[in-house]
Scaffold this motif. Sequence first.
Motif, PDB file in Angstrom:
ATOM      1  N   ARG A 308      16.819   9.290   0.257  1.00 41.96           N
ATOM      2  CA  ARG A 308      16.402   8.490   1.405  1.00 41.96           C
ATOM      3  C   ARG A 308      17.257   7.230   1.498  1.00 41.96           C
ATOM      4  O   ARG A 308      17.670   6.663   0.478  1.00 41.96           O
ATOM      5  N   THR A 309      17.485   6.766   2.725  1.00 38.79           N
ATOM      6  CA  THR A 309      18.227   5.527   2.913  1.00 38.79           C
ATOM      7  C   THR A 309      17.268   4.340   2.797  1.00 38.79           C
ATOM      8  O   THR A 309      16.051   4.486   2.964  1.00 38.79           O
ATOM      9  N   TRP A 310      17.827   3.160   2.533  1.00 41.29           N
ATOM     10  CA  TRP A 310      17.001   1.952   2.425  1.00 41.29           C
ATOM     11  C   TRP A 310      16.322   1.639   3.760  1.00 41.29           C
ATOM     12  O   TRP A 310      15.180   1.192   3.796  1.00 41.29           O
ATOM     13  N   ASN A 311      17.007   1.870   4.855  1.00 42.98           N
ATOM     14  CA  ASN A 311      16.440   1.602   6.173  1.00 42.98           C
ATOM     15  C   ASN A 311      15.158   2.415   6.388  1.00 42.98           C
ATOM     16  O   ASN A 311      14.141   1.886   6.863  1.00 42.98           O
ATOM     17  N   GLU A 312      15.180   3.687   6.002  1.00 36.98           N
ATOM     18  CA  GLU A 312      13.995   4.549   6.155  1.00 36.98           C
ATOM     19  C   GLU A 312      12.826   4.042   5.308  1.00 36.98           C
ATOM     20  O   GLU A 312      11.695   3.933   5.783  1.00 36.98           O
ATOM     21  N   ILE A 313      13.117   3.744   4.057  1.00 38.91           N
ATOM     22  CA  ILE A 313      12.062   3.350   3.110  1.00 38.91           C
ATOM     23  C   ILE A 313      11.459   2.009   3.496  1.00 38.91           C
ATOM     24  O   ILE A 313      10.234   1.844   3.541  1.00 38.91           O
ATOM     25  N   PHE A 314      12.319   1.056   3.801  1.00 37.66           N
ATOM     26  CA  PHE A 314      11.858  -0.307   4.072  1.00 37.66           C
ATOM     27  C   PHE A 314      11.006  -0.361   5.338  1.00 37.66           C
ATOM     28  O   PHE A 314       9.940  -0.983   5.356  1.00 37.66           O
ATOM     29  N   LEU A 315      11.466   0.289   6.407  1.00 36.70           N
ATOM     30  CA  LEU A 315      10.715   0.250   7.659  1.00 36.70           C
ATOM     31  C   LEU A 315       9.419   1.055   7.556  1.00 36.70           C
ATOM     32  O   LEU A 315       8.418   0.708   8.189  1.00 36.70           O
ATOM     33  N   LYS A 316       9.408   2.095   6.744  1.00 36.05           N
ATOM     34  CA  LYS A 316       8.170   2.845   6.495  1.00 36.05           C
ATOM     35  C   LYS A 316       7.151   1.933   5.811  1.00 36.05           C
ATOM     36  O   LYS A 316       5.968   1.907   6.183  1.00 36.05           O
ATOM     37  N   ALA A 317       7.584   1.181   4.810  1.00 31.76           N
ATOM     38  CA  ALA A 317       6.691   0.265   4.103  1.00 31.76           C
ATOM     39  C   ALA A 317       6.171  -0.831   5.026  1.00 31.76           C
ATOM     40  O   ALA A 317       5.033  -1.279   4.895  1.00 31.76           O
ATOM     41  N   ALA A 318       7.010  -1.244   5.986  1.00 27.97           N
ATOM     42  CA  ALA A 318       6.623  -2.300   6.922  1.00 27.97           C
ATOM     43  C   ALA A 318       5.776  -1.778   8.079  1.00 27.97           C
ATOM     44  O   ALA A 318       5.284  -2.569   8.890  1.00 27.97           O
ATOM     45  N   GLY A 319       5.626  -0.466   8.167  1.00 28.21           N
ATOM     46  CA  GLY A 319       4.842   0.111   9.254  1.00 28.21           C
ATOM     47  C   GLY A 319       5.572   0.102  10.579  1.00 28.21           C
ATOM     48  O   GLY A 319       4.950   0.091  11.650  1.00 28.21           O
ATOM     49  N   LEU A 320       6.915   0.117  10.524  1.00 25.92           N
ATOM     50  CA  LEU A 320       7.733   0.126  11.736  1.00 25.92           C
ATOM     51  C   LEU A 320       8.520   1.424  11.832  1.00 25.92           C
ATOM     52  O   LEU A 320       8.883   2.020  10.813  1.00 25.92           O
ATOM     53  N   LYS A 321       8.795   1.845  13.048  1.00 23.48           N
ATOM     54  CA  LYS A 321       9.586   3.055  13.243  1.00 23.48           C
ATOM     55  C   LYS A 321      11.066   2.686  13.262  1.00 23.48           C
ATOM     56  O   LYS A 321      11.463   1.769  13.987  1.00 23.48           O
ATOM     57  N   PRO A 322      11.859   3.406  12.480  1.00 26.78           N
ATOM     58  CA  PRO A 322      13.302   3.108  12.490  1.00 26.78           C
ATOM     59  C   PRO A 322      13.916   3.474  13.828  1.00 26.78           C
ATOM     60  O   PRO A 322      13.503   4.442  14.473  1.00 26.78           O
ATOM     61  N   GLU A 323      14.889   2.685  14.259  1.00 26.92           N
ATOM     62  CA  GLU A 323      15.590   2.996  15.496  1.00 26.92           C
ATOM     63  C   GLU A 323      16.466   4.219  15.272  1.00 26.92           C
ATOM     64  O   GLU A 323      16.990   4.435  14.175  1.00 26.92           O
ATOM     65  N   PRO A 324      16.634   5.056  16.321  1.00 20.65           N
ATOM     66  CA  PRO A 324      17.481   6.251  16.179  1.00 20.65           C
ATOM     67  C   PRO A 324      18.881   5.868  15.724  1.00 20.65           C
ATOM     68  O   PRO A 324      19.492   4.952  16.277  1.00 20.65           O
ATOM     69  N   GLU A 325      19.363   6.548  14.694  1.00 17.26           N
ATOM     70  CA  GLU A 325      20.689   6.260  14.161  1.00 17.26           C
ATOM     71  C   GLU A 325      21.627   7.428  14.394  1.00 17.26           C
ATOM     72  O   GLU A 325      21.207   8.584  14.451  1.00 17.26           O
ATOM     73  N   THR A 326      22.890   7.096  14.525  1.00 15.79           N
ATOM     74  CA  THR A 326      23.896   8.150  14.660  1.00 15.79           C
ATOM     75  C   THR A 326      24.059   8.851  13.321  1.00 15.79           C
ATOM     76  O   THR A 326      24.250   8.188  12.300  1.00 15.79           O
ATOM     77  N   PRO A 327      23.939  10.192  13.290  1.00 18.53           N
ATOM     78  CA  PRO A 327      24.101  10.911  12.014  1.00 18.53           C
ATOM     79  C   PRO A 327      25.422  10.554  11.349  1.00 18.53           C
ATOM     80  O   PRO A 327      26.462  10.509  11.995  1.00 18.53           O
ATOM     81  N   SER A 328      25.342  10.266  10.056  1.00 20.66           N
ATOM     82  CA  SER A 328      26.544   9.877   9.318  1.00 20.66           C
ATOM     83  C   SER A 328      26.786  10.838   8.168  1.00 20.66           C
ATOM     84  O   SER A 328      25.857  11.331   7.542  1.00 20.66           O
ATOM     85  N   ALA A 329      28.055  11.092   7.929  1.00 23.72           N
ATOM     86  CA  ALA A 329      28.412  11.980   6.815  1.00 23.72           C
ATOM     87  C   ALA A 329      28.229  11.263   5.485  1.00 23.72           C
ATOM     88  O   ALA A 329      28.231  11.888   4.440  1.00 23.72           O
ATOM     89  N   HIS A 330      28.073   9.921   5.524  1.00 22.36           N
ATOM     90  CA  HIS A 330      27.929   9.143   4.300  1.00 22.36           C
ATOM     91  C   HIS A 330      26.638   8.327   4.361  1.00 22.36           C
ATOM     92  O   HIS A 330      26.661   7.120   4.574  1.00 22.36           O
ATOM     93  N   GLU A 331      25.511   8.996   4.189  1.00 25.28           N
ATOM     94  CA  GLU A 331      24.230   8.301   4.138  1.00 25.28           C
ATOM     95  C   GLU A 331      23.996   7.859   2.691  1.00 25.28           C
ATOM     96  O   GLU A 331      23.832   8.681   1.793  1.00 25.28           O
ATOM     97  N   TYR A 332      23.971   6.567   2.473  1.00 25.57           N
ATOM     98  CA  TYR A 332      23.876   6.033   1.119  1.00 25.57           C
ATOM     99  C   TYR A 332      22.422   5.925   0.678  1.00 25.57           C
ATOM    100  O   TYR A 332      21.530   5.650   1.468  1.00 25.57           O
ATOM    101  N   ILE A 333      22.207   6.151  -0.616  1.00 27.77           N
ATOM    102  CA  ILE A 333      20.835   6.127  -1.142  1.00 27.77           C
ATOM    103  C   ILE A 333      20.260   4.720  -1.055  1.00 27.77           C
ATOM    104  O   ILE A 333      20.972   3.726  -1.132  1.00 27.77           O
ATOM    105  N   GLY A 334      18.942   4.665  -0.902  1.00 22.39           N
ATOM    106  CA  GLY A 334      18.255   3.377  -0.869  1.00 22.39           C
ATOM    107  C   GLY A 334      18.096   2.799  -2.261  1.00 22.39           C
ATOM    108  O   GLY A 334      17.917   3.543  -3.246  1.00 22.39           O
TER     109      GLY A 334
END
Length: 340
Positions: A308-334
Amino acid sequence: MNNLHGLLYPASYLRRDTMLRLNQVFSKLTLLLPTENFTSLSPISNTCSMEIEANVPIPLEDRLGWFTETVNNWKSWAKEMGLGEKIPASTLLSATKGEEESLQGILKKLRGDEVSDPLLDAQIFLQLSLDLDRRNDEVQTELDRMTIHEDKLKSILQDPLEITGSSDGFQKLYSPTIKPLLRAKERLRAWALLWQKYTDPEPWPIGESLALKDLIDKSYEALQPREAPAEILDLVLPLDPDIRPGKSDKLINGLESLVQATSNTTIKNFSKNSEIQKLATKLSQSWDNTNSNQAHGPRLYLTLYPKRTWNEIFLKAAGLKPEPETPSAHEYIGWSFFLC
């Protein structure tokens, strides 16, 4: 060059105990503030060698005066309700369900007929939180001064033949854990709205307290069932804040190398990347050898969230929906540091 640069969350005020602990390791710290009013930013003293940077992702500019008046109106309302000398923010942050009006109701009264603005609500909530943290910190500092004064008086009256433990002072003045923040989940949501407007990608995220770490961990487990966060680093800080093992070149270089390897690891290649664990093990051994004879203070964790990316984890914990992101070949771990 020392690049140990952290971003503290979800607090906007740097509490004294947190400052002392981060100062044992980091060289620079960024705080996200709700407004551009920088008065009493943090308890900076000559004991702090960190550079403290304030960033305001959502400046109010010509609305700052109106904002300040709004917050003061809320405090006046709280005083009229018979709160006396109590901090209005503490009533808001620790209010029990049904006993006081909700934050939304109070803000509606203060705004009148204005349309609700989530960002503005977040700024008001964080400003009240900042005021509470600052006031509590001032009270604790005064209590610590009284403790020091009391110990000096006792030492004058003490029998010279009586032997006392040399670490008594540290045990009284410094806690081995970081106190949790009131309403951490609500703070995280408000802080995340500021974070989404923050554009500097450089600092390393540092969560404040074990309660906050549990909140982030649970959000990861909800996103990734049957997976557990990877605890790759658990550094016990010396109880004496004047001992700063993280300032040695060897440990600085080790931590920088570990974070660089972590930051460059994608979700796809995490399981194949043994370099992270090797660097973490080497750093832990060096740290333990350096601090083997020290009384234990708080702990600094480095936690990874595979798949999972940090953006996904952090916004989930905050109760916010992540904004749609452009698929990336290099999704870095959170990943994140936690001071607990």
